[in-house]
Scaffold this active site. Structure first.
Site, PDB file in Angstrom:
ATOM      1  N   LYS A  79       0.840  -1.201   0.000  1.00 34.02           N
ATOM      2  CA  LYS A  79       0.000   0.000   0.000  1.00 34.02           C
ATOM      3  C   LYS A  79       0.875   1.252   0.000  1.00 34.02           C
ATOM      4  O   LYS A  79       2.083   1.184   0.249  1.00 34.02           O
ATOM      5  CB  LYS A  79      -0.928  -0.007   1.216  1.00 34.02           C
ATOM      6  CG  LYS A  79      -0.197   0.042   2.552  1.00 34.02           C
ATOM      7  CD  LYS A  79      -1.166   0.002   3.727  1.00 34.02           C
ATOM      8  CE  LYS A  79      -0.400   0.059   5.041  1.00 34.02           C
ATOM      9  NZ  LYS A  79      -1.285   0.119   6.207  1.00 34.02           N
ATOM     10  N   ARG A 131     -10.475   0.908  15.241  1.00 39.04           N
ATOM     11  CA  ARG A 131     -10.394   1.665  13.986  1.00 39.04           C
ATOM     12  C   ARG A 131     -11.513   1.197  13.059  1.00 39.04           C
ATOM     13  O   ARG A 131     -12.518   1.877  12.916  1.00 39.04           O
ATOM     14  CB  ARG A 131      -9.002   1.481  13.376  1.00 39.04           C
ATOM     15  CG  ARG A 131      -8.701   2.396  12.207  1.00 39.04           C
ATOM     16  CD  ARG A 131      -7.234   2.317  11.804  1.00 39.04           C
ATOM     17  NE  ARG A 131      -6.809   0.975  11.392  1.00 39.04           N
ATOM     18  CZ  ARG A 131      -5.570   0.681  11.019  1.00 39.04           C
ATOM     19  NH1 ARG A 131      -4.632   1.623  11.032  1.00 39.04           N
ATOM     20  NH2 ARG A 131      -5.245  -0.547  10.640  1.00 39.04           N
ATOM     21  N   TYR A 185      16.160  30.676   2.628  1.00 42.50           N
ATOM     22  CA  TYR A 185      15.042  31.473   3.119  1.00 42.50           C
ATOM     23  C   TYR A 185      15.123  31.690   4.626  1.00 42.50           C
ATOM     24  O   TYR A 185      15.512  30.800   5.390  1.00 42.50           O
ATOM     25  CB  TYR A 185      13.715  30.762   2.829  1.00 42.50           C
ATOM     26  CG  TYR A 185      13.367  30.638   1.364  1.00 42.50           C
ATOM     27  CD1 TYR A 185      13.081  31.767   0.598  1.00 42.50           C
ATOM     28  CD2 TYR A 185      13.294  29.391   0.761  1.00 42.50           C
ATOM     29  CE1 TYR A 185      12.743  31.660  -0.737  1.00 42.50           C
ATOM     30  CE2 TYR A 185      12.954  29.263  -0.577  1.00 42.50           C
ATOM     31  CZ  TYR A 185      12.679  30.403  -1.329  1.00 42.50           C
ATOM     32  OH  TYR A 185      12.340  30.283  -2.645  1.00 42.50           O
ATOM     33  N   MET A 241      11.679  24.031  -1.390  1.00 44.34           N
ATOM     34  CA  MET A 241      10.855  23.084  -2.121  1.00 44.34           C
ATOM     35  C   MET A 241      11.694  22.211  -3.050  1.00 44.34           C
ATOM     36  O   MET A 241      11.436  21.016  -3.194  1.00 44.34           O
ATOM     37  CB  MET A 241       9.793  23.825  -2.944  1.00 44.34           C
ATOM     38  CG  MET A 241       8.821  22.895  -3.656  1.00 44.34           C
ATOM     39  SD  MET A 241       7.616  23.757  -4.674  1.00 44.34           S
ATOM     40  CE  MET A 241       6.567  24.496  -3.420  1.00 44.34           C
TER      41      MET A 241
END
Length: 374
Positions: free
Chosen positions: A35, A139, A269, A317
């Site tokens: 998954k 759950r 930054y 980024m």
């Protein structure tokens, strides 16, 4: 790019299969969890490789994953059942694809099972289901106190075949944990009661990676390793012993630019780092857009030519920077290792206060996966 070493994956798989079956004279089937894009490693290619290594099942988190994986494997004539750990909540949604075969459906609700049975009947199909029992994670799943009656009703649905029954630990990463032991015993006793009074069930499973490591019970005949396949422990600090698994993914980049800076110059930054002396700064084209956490700002290391260098300045980024000093010999296009066998992802997860699962899962789609055998 992310280098996925399939030889390490195979080695991990064999270690885990041997450990999972250690106490069961008939051996234990393996349901390999792929998954979340195989925890960031690439669901399709990883699933195909694991099928070749001998896993009896693959497992996904939702039906979109299950369908994509099944259809991909069919292109290579790989027919292996896929257990969807997710649940159906709407009448007819995904039913047509499920009826195409090779997908075991998790059942946690009788009404959906009733709808699915009627659909299967209309197509003259029989669909495999696996019943999830909630033994304490709170759950999803039939509550253990309601499970017996639910299975009694499900047994009457003629176009659904009860293939398996399973539960999920809440604290399996902790050895000798009283809550995990309670879940294990409660679920085992529940299954025994069902098999004695209602129906025999082919597949019985509760162990995830932590369960295989800490709560291996010969009563169960399938196990569901996830993170351990990819070379990590559910909780490295609580692991009783090293079983020999190693990271499958190495996240790599390269030095793209080198800048000479004097003392007291700010980097990136927010000006969160100032050079302590005259130095060289290597700029590396990877950042939080690729899944490299911004929380690693001024805290992580990278490996270049076998030597560790501290990252400096805010993670951007698309870029991170490393202080390589004045005499490192590092050049543009030199390979950079962000994490891997020699600097595992749990080093980064320790810094960011998370788990290695999150580090590997967050490697984004723009990072190319390259599969190697070495």
């Amino acid at each position: 790019f992310a280098e996925i070493n399939l030889s390490e994956l195979k080695r991990n798989f064999n270690i885990i299969k041997k450990l999972a079956g250690k106490r069961n004279k008939n051996g234990v089937k393996i349901c390999s969890i792929v998954k979340a894009n195989a925890y960031g490693h690439g669901m399709n290619e990883t699933g195909k490789a694991l099928a070749g290594y001998g896993t009896e099942y693959l497992a996904t988190a939702d039906y979109s994953e299950s369908i994509i994986l099944r259809n991909y494997l069919k292109k290579f004539s790989v027919n292996i059942p896929v257990l969807c750990l997710g649940i159906l909540t709407e009448n007819k949604k995904y039913f047509e694809d499920i009826a195409g075969g090779d997908i075991d459906v998790t059942i946690t609700d009788y009404k959906i099972a009733f709808y699915l049975n009627n659909f299967a009947k209309s197509r003259n199909k029989k669909i495999n289901i696996q019943i999830q029992i909630d033994s304490g994670i709170n759950r999803i799943g039939f509550d253990i106190k309601d499970g017996y009656e639910a299975i009694k009703k499900l047994s009457g649905l003629e176009n659904l075949k009860i293939k398996g029954i399973y539960s999920h630990y809440a604290t399996s990463e902790i050895p000798r944990n009283s809550y995990a032991l309670r879940q294990l015993n409660d679920f085992k006793n529940f299954v025994k009661e069902v098999e004695h009074n209602l129906t025999k069930i082919e597949l019985k499973h509760i162990s995830n990676s932590g369960g295989i490591l800490n709560y291996n019970d010969p009563f169960f005949n399938m196990a569901r390793p996830g993170i351990s396949l990819y070379g990590y422990y559910p909780d490295r600090k609580k692991a009783v012993k090293d079983i020999g698994i190693t990271p499958v993914m190495t996240l790599k980049s390269k030095v793209s630019f080198i800048k000479d800076l004097d003392k007291n110059q700010s980097i990136s930054y927010g000006r969160k780092y100032f050079t302590k002396k005259k130095t060289k700064i290597a700029s590396i084209p990877i950042g939080y857009g690729d899944g490299y956490p911004r929380q690693l700002t001024n805290k992580s290391k990278v490996l270049i030519n076998g030597k560790y260098y501290k990252t400096v300045g805010t993670v951007c980024m698309d870029w991170i920077m490393a202080d390589i000093g004045t005499n490192s010999g590092v050049n543009v296009n030199d390979e950079v290792i962000l994490f891997g066998k020699n600097y595992p992802a749990d080093k980064l997860s320790d810094i960011t206060g998370t788990i290695p699962y999150e580090i590997t899962c967050n490697i984004s789609s723009r990072v190319q996966r390259i599969y190697v055998n070495r």
